[in-house]
Motif scaffolding. Structure first.
Motif, PDB file in Angstrom:
ATOM      1  N   LEU A  26       0.832  -1.202   0.000  1.00  0.00           N
ATOM      2  CA  LEU A  26       0.000   0.000   0.000  1.00  0.00           C
ATOM      3  C   LEU A  26       0.869   1.256   0.000  1.00  0.00           C
ATOM      4  N   ALA A  27       1.908   1.279   0.834  1.00  0.00           N
ATOM      5  CA  ALA A  27       2.791   2.443   0.903  1.00  0.00           C
ATOM      6  C   ALA A  27       3.533   2.651  -0.418  1.00  0.00           C
ATOM      7  N   LEU A  28       4.007   1.574  -1.027  1.00  0.00           N
ATOM      8  CA  LEU A  28       4.721   1.693  -2.300  1.00  0.00           C
ATOM      9  C   LEU A  28       3.799   2.194  -3.404  1.00  0.00           C
ATOM     10  N   ALA A  29       2.581   1.651  -3.458  1.00  0.00           N
ATOM     11  CA  ALA A  29       1.634   2.093  -4.480  1.00  0.00           C
ATOM     12  C   ALA A  29       1.297   3.575  -4.304  1.00  0.00           C
ATOM     13  N   GLY A  30       1.024   3.982  -3.071  1.00  0.00           N
ATOM     14  CA  GLY A  30       0.728   5.384  -2.824  1.00  0.00           C
ATOM     15  C   GLY A  30       1.927   6.280  -3.075  1.00  0.00           C
ATOM     16  N   PHE A  31       3.112   5.783  -2.763  1.00  0.00           N
ATOM     17  CA  PHE A  31       4.334   6.569  -2.926  1.00  0.00           C
ATOM     18  C   PHE A  31       4.655   6.791  -4.396  1.00  0.00           C
ATOM     19  N   ILE A  32       4.559   5.751  -5.203  1.00  0.00           N
ATOM     20  CA  ILE A  32       4.957   5.854  -6.608  1.00  0.00           C
ATOM     21  C   ILE A  32       4.094   6.862  -7.355  1.00  0.00           C
ATOM     22  N   TRP A  33       2.770   6.717  -7.249  1.00  0.00           N
ATOM     23  CA  TRP A  33       1.923   7.632  -8.032  1.00  0.00           C
ATOM     24  C   TRP A  33       1.978   9.054  -7.496  1.00  0.00           C
ATOM     25  N   SER A  34       2.074   9.198  -6.183  1.00  0.00           N
ATOM     26  CA  SER A  34       2.075  10.543  -5.614  1.00  0.00           C
ATOM     27  C   SER A  34       3.373  11.286  -5.921  1.00  0.00           C
ATOM     28  N   VAL A  35       4.512  10.584  -5.890  1.00  0.00           N
ATOM     29  CA  VAL A  35       5.793  11.227  -6.176  1.00  0.00           C
ATOM     30  C   VAL A  35       5.880  11.616  -7.651  1.00  0.00           C
TER      31      VAL A  35
END
Length: 306
Positions: free
Chosen positions: A101-110
């Motif tokens: 979840l953190a990786l998915a949120g991190f990738i698109w948001s960054v």
């Protein structure tokens, strides 16, 4: 760099010890009887007394802390009060859902935040700048739980594509990841714009432009490369925020991760799980800060870590 890494790892030990002592003390101040939870609601007084003796709750607090610390160094974080399972096993089962979840949120948001920040800086003072920064302010101001509820109400329920509870299929990660990364994308957009504009005003950038270099070359080779250094710091902090801040999102979507486990453990006063999770979050933040420092030297080889 290896010497620097080893020194920072050694410096991490006293910090973790001090924090573990504080966390242990605060947890012991929580109301309730852990022995009652361990023995069960219908247990007799004798059974509760036996559970208290079994858990070592009759021992002095310093002795309890040292016992926990010795077990932690061996990889034994204790046993959960609710299910009598090893805490390490329970946390391991919940770690990967939170990480994905953190990786998915991190990738698109960054990616989106960097793109918006650069475009806004290049279009400074124009309507594109105003519109994009207005979106960023809205993303920062919007409460995470409210955005999650909106996505459930107007996206998940009408279309029936996404599950609103649990992690049953790969598509179920989309809405929680969007909710988790929204504020991060907004923060990255504003921070990238500020860093980009600050570097663009430096003397060496004006010198490069005066030499007749193409604007695109100056932007990407001189401005972007140096603007990434402070941005990397924010990236590390925001990823740590995603790991720790997933508590709210996991509660809204009943996501079976560390945040949801922490909330459930607090509800049931499962002290060994609470202690282990808080220490895990602290260790993650410290480790991420160390990795960010190491990335400085990768982005800009002129930086020497000592």
């Amino acid at each position: 760099m290896l010497t620097y890494f080893a020194r920072r790892m050694l410096e991490m030990i006293p910090v973790l010890l001090a924090i573990s002592l504080l966390v242990f003390g605060f947890i012991k101040l929580l109301p309730g009887d852990p022995a009652r939870i361990y023995a069960g609601d219908d247990a007799s007084r004798e059974a509760v007394a036996a559970a208290r003796a079994h858990l070592g709750l009759n021992d002095p607090l310093p002795q309890q802390y040292l016992h926990w610390l010795a077990g932690a160094f061996k990889g034994d974080l204790g046993t959960t009060y609710r299910t009598q399972q090893p805490v390490s096993r329970v946390i391991s089962a919940a770690f990967m859902p939170t990480l994905w979840l953190a990786l998915a949120g991190f990738i698109w948001s960054v990616l989106l935040g960097l793109l918006i920040g650069v475009i806004s800086a290049l279009k400074r003072g124009k309507w594109q700048d105003w519109a994009l920064m207005s979106m960023a302010v809205g993303g920062i101001s919007m409460p995470t739980f409210w955005l999650g509820l909106l996505l459930i109400q107007f996206v998940a329920m009408p279309f029936g594509i996404f599950s609103v509870s649990g992690f049953n299929q790969p598509a179920d990660i989309i809405l929680p990841a969007l909710t988790l990364g929204a504020s991060v994308a907004a923060v990255m957009a504003r921070f990238t714009r500020s860093a980009f504009l600050e570097v663009a005003q430096e003397d060496y950038v004006r010198t490069a432009r005066s030499k007749g270099l193409r604007n695109r070359l100056v932007t990407w080779k001189h401005v972007m490369r140096n603007a990434l250094i402070p941005v990397i710091t924010m990236l590390g902090l925001q990823f740590g925020f995603l790991l720790g801040g997933s508590i709210i999102v996991e509660s809204v979507f009943s996501w079976p991760g560390l945040g949801w486990l922490l909330i459930e453990s607090i509800k049931t006063q499962d002290q060994p799980v609470i202690q282990a999770l808080v220490m895990l979050f602290v260790f993650e933040f410290i480790l991420i800060n160390l990795l960010v420092d190491l990335l400085y030297a990768v982005v800009n080889p002129a930086i020497r870590l000592r």
